[in-house]
Each structure stands twice: as structure tokens, then as C-alpha cells.
Design a protein around this motif. Structure first.
Motif, PDB file in Angstrom:
ATOM      1  N   LYS A 198     -32.364  -8.616  -1.340  1.00 54.98           N
ATOM      2  CA  LYS A 198     -31.158  -8.703  -2.163  1.00 54.98           C
ATOM      3  C   LYS A 198     -31.476  -8.765  -3.658  1.00 54.98           C
TER       4      LYS A 198
ATOM      5  N   VAL B  90     -24.269  -8.655   1.857  1.00 55.19           N
ATOM      6  CA  VAL B  90     -25.264  -8.302   0.835  1.00 55.19           C
ATOM      7  C   VAL B  90     -25.233  -9.194  -0.400  1.00 55.19           C
TER       8      VAL B  90
ATOM      9  N   LEU C 255     -25.718 -11.884  -3.195  1.00 59.01           N
ATOM     10  CA  LEU C 255     -26.734 -12.859  -3.568  1.00 59.01           C
ATOM     11  C   LEU C 255     -26.029 -13.928  -4.405  1.00 59.01           C
TER      12      LEU C 255
ATOM     13  N   LYS D  81     -31.859  -2.136  -5.315  1.00 60.24           N
ATOM     14  CA  LYS D  81     -30.454  -2.180  -5.717  1.00 60.24           C
ATOM     15  C   LYS D  81     -30.271  -1.576  -7.105  1.00 60.24           C
TER      16      LYS D  81
END
Length: 204
Positions: free
Chosen positions: A99, A198, A200, A164
């Protein structure tokens, strides 16, 4: 102190080699599951078709273009469900996704992560939900929701393969859309399931 610079260069090179190896392995893994399907081709056909349809001034012509896309939409729904089922058989250790926004060596050993297998199930449900929402939205809203679901799924795949930050930068460059905008544009149930998976802390 003269050894510090060579050491730093060696460490940087080692990290780059490790990152490249991991990314190639992940790209190959995902490609092996995608290869039997025409998902990417159908995504391009559908998204380009929506742009064409919504640019038509004539309502009849717009409906005609949207009607032609129905087969591609149904293929996407069916194939995404099959892809999610296929990926469910993968090694859980191979489908974990950090993440953290950037790639770091050994991040999966200490950083929060999510499972690509579950993410693809969320995306498959969301894509089919948006496609099947025939009477629940205008053609424009329906096309917008389906496009958002598809692009968010692509973002997840790039996140798995790279990071990401790379996935978000690619989405911004190609579609002028941020990750946050995509998460806000999908159907509410998809957004709730996706962010629950997903996120964080409180960040998407």
C-alpha cells in the motif's frame, strides 16, 4: 569516507536490479492470466465508443452506437469474472501489493498490503454492476460509471506491476484523471469495497 560513494552507488544499483526483477515477474504473472482474454481490447473499444456516442448530436445515432457496444460490455463482464476466478488460484504471496505509494525493497515484509485476488473480485463485481445498471442511470451517467470502473481496475493492475505512484502518474498522463477522482467516480458499493481494501490509514 571515500568508500561511502561507491557503497551508495552499489546499493542504488542493487535496489534498481531488484525492483526490475520483481516488476518483470509481476508483469509476466498478470500477463499469463490476461492472455486468454480480450479484456484490454474490449476496454479500448468500449471507452472510445462511449466518447463517440456521447459526441453525437443526434439521439438516434447515439443510441445506435451504444447498442453496438452492448456485446463488448457483456464480454467485459463475463471475462472479468473469469479473470478474477483464474487469479484466485495464484500463490497468495505472489499477489500481495504494498500500500506504500512507491516501491521499496522488502516492503511486503513490513508494510501494509492488499491482495490482488480480492481487488480483482471487487473490480469484476463493480464492472458488471455498472454494465447491468440499464434503467438506473442516463446513458451518459452509465457510460461514465462503466469507464470509471474500468480505469480503476487498470490502475490496480499497474499498481500491482509497478507501484501506486507509477499507476497514478500513468492514469493522469493518459486520461487526465487522478486516482482520487477515479475512486470517487465509481459506483458507491465499488468505492466502499475498494477503499476498504486498499486504503492506507485514511488515504486512498
Amino acid at each position: 569516507m571515500d568508500y561511502l560513494l561507491p557503497l551508495a552507488i552499489a546499493l542504488a544499483a542493487g535496489c534498481w536490479i531488484a525492483k526490475t526483477k520483481v516488476q518483470h515477474q509481476r508483469i509476466a504473472l498478470l500477463a499469463s492470466f490476461l492472455s486468454p482474454y480480450s479484456i484490454e481490447k474490449n476496454i479500448e473499444t468500449v471507452t472510445q465508443g462511449y466518447l463517440r456516442a456521447l459526441g453525437e448530436a443526434e439521439p438516434g445515432r447515439r443510441e445506435q452506437v451504444l447498442y453496438v457496444l452492448r456485446g463488448n460490455e457483456q464480454d467485459l463482464c463475463r471475462q472479468m469474472g473469469q479473470l478474477a476466478d483464474d487469479v484466485a488460484s495464484a500463490d497468495p504471496e505472489a499477489t500481495r501489493v504494498s500500500k506504500l505509494p512507491i516501491w521499496l525493497p522488502f516492503a511486503l515484509a513490513f508494510a501494509p498490503s492488499f491482495d490482488l485476488r480480492e481487488a480483482l473480485r471487487v473490480h469484476a463485481r463493480g464492472i458488471c454492476r455498472a454494465i447491468e445498471a440499464e434503467g438506473a442511470a442516463s446513458p451518459k451517467d452509465r457510460a461514465f460509471a462503466i469507464t470509471a470502473e474500468l480505469l480503476l481496475m487498470q490502475h490496480t493492475c499497474h499498481w500491482f506491476c509497478r507501484s501506486k505512484a507509477v499507476a497514478s502518474a500513468r492514469m493522469q498522463a493518459r486520461h487526465r484523471t487522478s486516482h482520487e477522482q477515479l475512486a470517487a467516480a465509481v459506483l458507491p458499493q465499488t468505492r466502499s469495497e475498494y477503499l476498504g481494501l486498499v486504503a492506507l490509514a485514511r488515504s486512498a
